[in-house]
Design an enzyme around this catalytic site. Structure first.
Site: not given
Length: 352
Positions: A141, A196, A257
């Protein structure tokens, strides 16, 4: 024959680790690289499909310390693609981290293995990262992935990203100060709803993604930085598609970042209740540890069936749902994705 045997015995007497001989014959690793691996520590978040392959590679390669964390337990539907588990793990109701630990210790007793049964949150991520050289993504997730991304870039720890669904996969290694972070090219973190559990997955794509991650991990840990891949690889093994996108320069407006805001780490109060996508399960994080033995005695009179081991307790309820209690205070309400109903069941049997 005797000469070759003498050479092997001489190598063993000199302390050469026969276990890693073929890996050490690979020139980019060699003896010096094997030593670097033995001195390294990695953290794997998620011990499901990707995580089990990653852990298998790291332990067999001789990485000195392998720490992994997972919040779930082994179910029969996992066996198709989660390579460290078997039917006995399902029958015993082992948490994935514990089942993986038992297998991996039999594979390589030289490696220090640390198995943690827990949910990864903003409250424990720093502790999990303590002493770690590299993080491997075995999650399913984006909420957890962005938490890992932000925590890794704040602490300057490389993050090997990977994802697999259906027959598609993607992988990249993200290094603070050298590459963009995950937020730079997946800014929103919103998925298409394809997981999935909703559209399935075939095991070969899992192995390929995790092997890409593991290869980049080995390059980084042995110091082969010139060999690292500076791109995001995406592929579809069923439809024979392959695409490689250069990571390029960081997004100058990136809150992680570049702006150093680390959004996932700024949330001090997170909702303690979350619906696990596609699994008909709601997880509710309690306010404190649970004594499984005490709760077994409390739930047996009200439940249809109660099963317990050292790691968790399962209670089949008359309403049709199932409670799964963990010692750390987490409770899974299985059989519903309705958070309101799950909270109602939780309050009825566990308390508010």
């Amino acid at each position: 024959m005797e000469e070759h045997q003498g050479q092997r015995e001489e190598q063993e007497q000199q302390g050469r680790p026969e276990r890693y001989s073929r890996q050490m014959l690979f020139a980019p690793i060699g003896e010096s690289g094997q030593h670097e691996l033995s001195e390294s520590a990695v953290l794997i978040i998620g011990m499901g499909a990707l995580g089990t392959v990653l852990a298998n590679h790291m332990v067999r390669a001789g990485v000195g310390r392998v720490r992994f964390v997972d919040r779930d337990y082994v179910e029969k539907s996992n066996l198709q693609r989660q390579m460290l588990f078997d039917e006995e793990d399902v029958e015993r109701g082992y948490p994935k981290a514990i089942a993986a630990e038992k297998k991996l210790r039999r594979i390589n007793s030289e490696v220090r293995i640390e198995a943690i049964v827990a949910d990864v949150t903003v409250h424990n991520i720093d502790e999990l990262l303590d002493g770690i050289d590299l993080v491997l993504d075995g999650t399913d997730n984006f909420e957890t992935r962005f938490l890992l991304n932000d925590a890794c870039f704040r602490k300057g720890i490389p993050f090997a990203y990977g994802g697999a669904v259906s027959s598609r996969g993607m992988s990249a290694i993200l290094v603070p100060g050298q590459t963009p972070c995950l937020r730079c090219f997946l800014s929103s973190g919103e998925s298409s709803g394809q997981t999935c559990d909703t559209i399935g997955v075939i095991s070969p794509v899992v192995d390929i993604v995790a092997s890409y991650q593991a290869a980049e991990a080995l390059k980084f840990l042995v110091g082969a930085h010139e060999a690292r891949r500076h791109s995001l690889v995406t592929f579809d093994v069923w439809n024979n598609h392959y695409f490689e996108m250069k990571l390029g320069e960081p997004n100058q407006q990136c809150a992680c970042c570049q702006m150093k805001q680390y959004p996932a780490l700024q949330i001090t109060e997170r909702d303690s209740t979350v619906s696990l996508c596609g699994r008909s399960t709601v997880q509710i994080s309690g306010r404190g540890p649970l004594s499984l033995e005490q709760w077994r005695k409390r739930l047996e009179p009200a439940a249809v069936k109660v099963e317990m081991n050292a790691y968790l307790l399962k209670a089949e309820l008359p309403e049709g749902e199932r409670l799964v209690l963990f010692p750390d205070g987490r409770v899974l309400v299985q059989g519903t994705e309705d958070i309101v109903r799950a909270k109602s069941i939780y309050a009825r049997y566990i308390g508010s």
